[in-house]
Motif scaffolding. Structure first.
Motif, mmCIF file in Angstrom:
data_model
loop_
_atom_site.group_PDB
_atom_site.id
_atom_site.type_symbol
_atom_site.label_atom_id
_atom_site.label_comp_id
_atom_site.label_asym_id
_atom_site.label_seq_id
_atom_site.Cartn_x
_atom_site.Cartn_y
_atom_site.Cartn_z
ATOM 1 N N SER A 38 -18.023 -40.956 -8.886
ATOM 2 C CA SER A 38 -18.225 -40.205 -10.029
ATOM 3 C C SER A 38 -18.959 -38.656 -9.778
ATOM 4 O O SER A 38 -18.934 -37.819 -10.522
ATOM 5 N N ASP A 39 -19.593 -38.825 -8.800
ATOM 6 C CA ASP A 39 -20.558 -37.541 -8.179
ATOM 7 C C ASP A 39 -19.480 -36.654 -7.525
ATOM 8 O O ASP A 39 -19.527 -35.360 -7.908
ATOM 9 N N GLY A 69 -16.593 -31.726 -4.754
ATOM 10 C CA GLY A 69 -17.911 -31.308 -4.246
ATOM 11 C C GLY A 69 -17.589 -31.191 -2.780
ATOM 12 O O GLY A 69 -16.779 -31.766 -2.374
ATOM 13 N N PRO A 70 -18.737 -30.781 -2.118
ATOM 14 C CA PRO A 70 -18.597 -30.845 -0.512
ATOM 15 C C PRO A 70 -18.353 -32.257 -0.150
ATOM 16 O O PRO A 70 -19.147 -33.132 -0.319
ATOM 17 N N ASP A 99 -15.388 -45.421 -10.004
ATOM 18 C CA ASP A 99 -15.860 -45.594 -11.471
ATOM 19 C C ASP A 99 -15.648 -44.288 -12.612
ATOM 20 O O ASP A 99 -15.904 -44.530 -13.331
ATOM 21 N N THR A 100 -14.595 -43.796 -12.007
ATOM 22 C CA THR A 100 -14.067 -42.552 -12.778
ATOM 23 C C THR A 100 -12.786 -42.183 -12.240
ATOM 24 O O THR A 100 -12.306 -42.594 -11.108
ATOM 25 N N THR A 101 -11.885 -41.501 -13.133
ATOM 26 C CA THR A 101 -10.508 -41.301 -12.757
ATOM 27 C C THR A 101 -10.900 -39.600 -12.373
ATOM 28 O O THR A 101 -11.419 -38.949 -12.865
ATOM 29 N N PRO A 102 -10.001 -39.181 -11.454
ATOM 30 C CA PRO A 102 -9.960 -37.761 -10.947
ATOM 31 C C PRO A 102 -9.434 -36.969 -12.281
ATOM 32 O O PRO A 102 -9.058 -37.411 -13.115
#
Length: 240
Positions: A38-39, A69-70, A99-102
């Motif tokens: 999720s990050d 993100g990096p 914990d999340t979808t792209p």
């Protein structure tokens, strides 16, 4: 300077590979972990000229994607031919939590592909996967269904999975308008299809499904029950 007065040679530092394998594994375990998906999903926005318009007729590989993100490979995995496989084996035994979808790509009609974030080789070598699916957002059931399809297409070719944990959180009844009812019917349809996919995969590997089901969706499921599970340990938490 005479030989008798020569300085003693410095004793070479002990090699990391001379440590017992158990000690090396403890070091790998402390040094390596999977990123929080999720990050990673907190993407940079597309450039102003990278919008939906003007890309419908382009090859899909040229469709603009959000920039994650990096991401970088840990130095420990780049040292030598012995340390890399040893460290990867320890990392593969750690649970990867999705914990999340792209992000959703309008031109593709589905979320960004999982292999664009996590390589197929990595996905096929995982031992433990945790899926935390929150279906409370608009279209989230459909997006998660697409992600499960992508994962199973990869895992049915090859996998080393020992266990999958799927926690599915469904929202309570949202409203009484025709539009609300239609949205919930669509969500329930994808929810059933998602469960069917996971249960089918559960015939090959252990799949633990934890359903947190709202009362209204539970009643819908009782009217139109999903197929029975095979080879699955189910944990059902029913919320009124």
């Amino acid at each position: 300077m005479s030989e008798d007065m020569a300085l003693p040679l410095t004793k070479p530092a002990p090699s990391f590979l001379l440590l017992p394998p158990e000690v090396r594994d403890c070091i790998y375990d402390a040094a390596l972990s999977w990123p929080v998906i999720s990050d990673l999903a907190k993407t940079d926005p597309l450039e102003p000229d990278s919008t939906v318009h003007g890309h419908w007729e382009q090859p899909l590989c040229t469709v603009p994607r959000p920039r994650y993100g990096p991401m970088s490979t840990p130095s420990l995995l780049l040292l030598n031919r012995q340390i890399t496989p040893e460290a990867l084996e320890v990392l593969y035994r750690k649970s990867l939590i999705l914990d999340t979808t792209p992000p959703y790509i309008p031109q593709l009609g589905q979320p960004m592909g999982i292999p664009e974030i996590i390589s197929e080789t990595t996905l096929q070598n995982l031992r433990f996967v945790v899926l935390r699916m929150d279906l409370d957002q608009r279209q989230s059931a459909r997006y998660w269904f697409k992600i499960i399809e992508m994962l199973l297409d990869i895992w049915f070719v090859k996998n080393n999975i020992e266990e999958v944990q799927a926690r599915i959180q469904c929202p309570p009844h949202q409203g009484d308008t025709r539009r609300d009812r239609y949205a919930e019917e669509i969500r329930a349809e994808y929810y059933h299809r998602l469960l069917s996919k996971l249960r089918g995969f559960g015939e090959q590997v252990p799949v633990i499904i934890e359903e947190v089901v709202a009362k209204d969706l539970k009643e819908s499921m009782e009217r139109d029950p999903a197929p029975p599970a095979h080879g699955i340990a189910g944990i059902f938490t029913l919320l009124g």
